[in-house]
Scaffold this active site. Structure first.
Site, PDB file in Angstrom:
ATOM      1  N   GLU A  31      -8.275   0.413  -9.505  1.00  0.00           N
ATOM      2  CA  GLU A  31      -9.053   0.185 -10.167  1.00  0.00           C
ATOM      3  C   GLU A  31      -9.835   1.470 -10.741  1.00  0.00           C
ATOM      4  OE1 GLU A  31     -10.444  -4.720  -8.383  1.00  0.00           O
ATOM      5  OE2 GLU A  31     -10.871  -2.344  -7.097  1.00  0.00           O
ATOM      6  N   ASP A 232      -7.629 -13.361 -10.996  1.00  0.00           N
ATOM      7  CA  ASP A 232      -7.009 -14.915 -11.139  1.00  0.00           C
ATOM      8  C   ASP A 232      -7.958 -15.771 -11.013  1.00  0.00           C
ATOM      9  OD1 ASP A 232      -8.257 -15.124  -8.365  1.00  0.00           O
ATOM     10  OD2 ASP A 232      -7.690 -12.935  -8.774  1.00  0.00           O
TER      11      ASP A 232
HETATM   12  N1  ADE Z   1     -10.419 -10.051  -6.371  1.00  0.00           N
HETATM   13  C1  ADE Z   1      -9.592 -10.606  -7.764  1.00  0.00           C
HETATM   14  N2  ADE Z   1      -9.503 -11.871  -7.080  1.00  0.00           N
HETATM   15  C2  ADE Z   1     -10.160 -12.128  -6.046  1.00  0.00           C
HETATM   16  C3  ADE Z   1     -10.129 -13.179  -5.584  1.00  0.00           C
HETATM   17  N3  ADE Z   1      -9.361 -14.734  -5.604  1.00  0.00           N
HETATM   18  N4  ADE Z   1     -11.090 -13.751  -4.492  1.00  0.00           N
HETATM   19  C4  ADE Z   1     -11.885 -12.919  -4.101  1.00  0.00           C
HETATM   20  N5  ADE Z   1     -11.530 -11.256  -4.482  1.00  0.00           N
HETATM   21  C5  ADE Z   1     -10.922 -11.334  -5.910  1.00  0.00           C
END
Ligand code: ADE
Length: 265
Positions: A31, A232
């Site tokens: 990041e 995601d």
């Molecule tokens: N950062 C990226 N994806 C995530 C997720 N599914 N839950 C928590 N933090 C995240």
């Protein structure tokens, strides 16, 4: 037309007042690495084992740090960066899981409202959410911390001039929107939890650090902005999707942050 002109004058004058050192935070190496690689006159200062890189990005003085994942790590590094570098604004860049089904991998969410999804009273039946409390003033904090409205406007303007990375060559151009982020100490891989975040918070995305940065800045009276790109959908496929898409999502968030910094003349 006149109103639009006045809006841009106000935006420019307000943005000018931020032209001091800018703190940029990200939780993971992916990041912060794009921004770090473009830092000019870079110097590293270590505090309590955490590395803070100072230098210039797009001609602006910045200090950049990797917090580590989760609320406690984010809290330590946000506090240290404020104490040791006196930034005038704090920007968080990184990835998130989508809660809003309209958001896809690579899209950017400018976090307007930030709340915890794991703070409150846990009973046999449910988690009843409470706002946090400022220990100095003893006042309840708001349930939702608000990113600085001028910085959101600057981000929206900056978004018009950037080219984001596509997830695949034939996928659509990633989009930028503004919305609500919920933060907690859990990587969410549950469509049931996603439905709850949507119902209880009208959340658009979830991650593990944003509300921490927001709370600390709120309590310290510092303007902040949380930028996230979707890796995601926080569902059962999230662990695999996160691995596949975290890099392109992290880069997209960093691309917008770089453009925001450029516009903070
Ligand atoms: N950062 C990226 N994806 C995530 C997720 N599914 N839950 C928590 N933090 C995240």
């Amino acid at each position: 037309m006149k109103t639009r002109f006045i809006f841009f004058v106000i935006l420019f004058v307000s943005a000018t007042s931020f032209a001091q050192r800018i703190a940029i935070l990200g939780a993971m190496t992916e990041e912060v690495e794009l921004l770090q690689s473009q830092l000019k006159q870079a110097k590293t200062k270590e505090v309590l084992g955490f590395k803070f890189k100072t230098g210039k990005l797009n001609g602006k003085k910045v200090v950049l740090a990797e917090t580590g994942i989760g609320k406690v790590n984010a809290s330590i590094v946000t506090t240290l960066i404020i104490k040791h570098f006196s930034p005038k604004i704090v920007i968080f860049t990184g990835v998130a899981g989508a809660v809003n089904p309209d958001l896809n991998q690579g899209d950017i969410l400018i976090g307007k409202r930030l709340s915890y999804h794991d703070y409150g009273r846990l009973t046999n039946d449910s988690l009843k959410f409470y706002p946090t409390r400022n220990p100095h003033t003893k006042q309840l904090n708001p349930q939702f911390f608000l990113s600085d409205s001028i910085l959101i406007a600057v981000a929206n303007e900056a978004a018009k001039g950037i080219e984001l990375k596509k997830i695949t060559s034939d996928s659509p151009q990633p989009r930028v929107s503004v919305g609500t982020i919920v933060t907690g100490d859990t990587f969410v891989a549950s469509s049931v939890a996603v439905a709850g975040f949507s119902r209880n918070y009208q959340a658009d995305a979830t991650e593990m650090e944003g509300a921490v940065v927001a709370q600390i800045c709120f309590q310290q009276n510092l303007p902040f902005l949380i930028i996230r790109s979707i890796s995601d959908k926080a569902n059962e496929a999230a662990p695999a999707d996160f691995q596949t898409f975290k890099k392109v999502a992290a880069d997209n968030s960093a691309i917008l942050v770089k453009a925001i910094i450029k516009n903070l003349e």
